[in-house]
Design an enzyme around this catalytic site. Sequence first.
Site, PDB file in Angstrom:
ATOM      1  N   THR A 325      -6.542  10.401 -26.763  1.00  0.00           N
ATOM      2  CA  THR A 325      -5.252  10.953 -26.361  1.00  0.00           C
ATOM      3  C   THR A 325      -4.256  10.746 -27.488  1.00  0.00           C
ATOM      4  O   THR A 325      -4.257   9.703 -28.142  1.00  0.00           O
ATOM      5  CB  THR A 325      -4.741  10.297 -25.056  1.00  0.00           C
ATOM      6  OG1 THR A 325      -3.475  10.856 -24.715  1.00  0.00           O
ATOM      7  CG2 THR A 325      -4.590   8.796 -25.204  1.00  0.00           C
ATOM      8  N   HIS A 377     -13.158  -4.479 -19.825  1.00  0.00           N
ATOM      9  CA  HIS A 377     -13.727  -5.743 -20.292  1.00  0.00           C
ATOM     10  C   HIS A 377     -14.963  -6.154 -19.492  1.00  0.00           C
ATOM     11  O   HIS A 377     -15.681  -7.078 -19.890  1.00  0.00           O
ATOM     12  CB  HIS A 377     -12.659  -6.841 -20.217  1.00  0.00           C
ATOM     13  CG  HIS A 377     -12.852  -7.930 -21.219  1.00  0.00           C
ATOM     14  ND1 HIS A 377     -13.952  -8.001 -22.052  1.00  0.00           N
ATOM     15  CD2 HIS A 377     -12.089  -9.010 -21.542  1.00  0.00           C
ATOM     16  CE1 HIS A 377     -13.858  -9.061 -22.825  1.00  0.00           C
ATOM     17  NE2 HIS A 377     -12.736  -9.700 -22.532  1.00  0.00           N
TER      18      HIS A 377
END
Length: 416
Positions: A325, A377
């Site tokens: 993006t 994560h």
Amino acid sequence: MIIEIKIPTPGESITEVELGKWLVEDGSVVSKNEEVAEIESDKATLTLVAEESGKISFKVQEGDTVAVGELACTIDTDAAGEPTASAPPAKEEPKKEAAPAAKEEPKKEVGASKDQPKIKTTAVAREMMEEHHLSVDDIIHGLQRIGKKEVEAVVSQPAAAQPVVESAPKNLFSREESREKMSMLRRKLSQRLVAVKNETAMLTTFNEVDMSPIMELRKKHQPKFVEKHGFKLGFMSFFTKAVATAMQFHPAVNSMIDGEEILTPAFVDVGIAVSTPKGLMVPIVRNAESKSIPAIELEIKELAEKARTKKISIEELTGGTFTITNGGTFGSLLSTPIINPPQSAILGMHNIVDRPMAVNGQVVIRPMMYIALSYDHRIIDGKDSVGFLVKVKNLLENPQLLLTDGKDPEELLLQI
């Protein structure tokens, strides 16, 4: 003959859509293949097309949620030749003979057009305009700038000659509000963004890239590139190729969670986030790891144009293993992009700003860009996330490495 136009199937998983807006009037005559309505799904905005010419009749209203296959409108083909309702033409008045020209005055007020105020012209000016076949409109539109002489000329006029413009009184305070229904695409996007924050362990790591090498490369080869390929070379193709190449060294960034398993594709399908009037869309550049910079640039250009003109298909928006993006197009200096599920990472590009940098012990001005990698994560460790971003930085600052899949050309030469 009555033709029924039904809601098409945007994609396999979509069972209902929202009729966003009719593009024609109810009861008007439409042409074959004319776009008559916008249909909004939870993934994209598509258009409904007239299959034949004729008089259209709506069966659903704007904002209605309708099932796929439901009747949207009908077209009466027998009325295809009927003209649409319009005001009757004004009766033509007989032409009047022009009055003989009056004796020329030193100064005369000439009307440039119906919508323009009368403008004084001198006899010399009128002669010059007649000689060069120019009208008052041509003179007005030909003015390129307003300078001191023009302002002084207006100021020196008598007060009565200057038009008085009455400005509407300004409201110092306003309590007005506007309200509109959220589109299906916007509602789905809202749900997905909240779900990402709640269902992932999202972290963001940052780095910065010296854009000098790519900017110099583009400046040097842009004319030949445009001459050969027919379009300009941008930055997004370099970033797309760089992330696809970096995946070879850090495949975990290209992975995703599927139930209790980790799925790692051997290919890299990069989604390019595109801002449209209806919301954010992410068309996919498939197999970016196997495509050249020009091929990627062309595909990004075509997909972005399709997304903005509502011509893109659901298949072109489905899938993707990684997303890029670019908030820099709107002036963003730094941000934390949100992951596009079920992907595990997203790269954020930002504005290019000249900043003082220490290079070889000296302070120099370089065009720098902050880049951000948001990652899940749960599946990507800090080592892979930081290493991936450093690899992307290295590839962008040394674009020649994109020709060797990120490997040192000298090491390849020596086979070490």
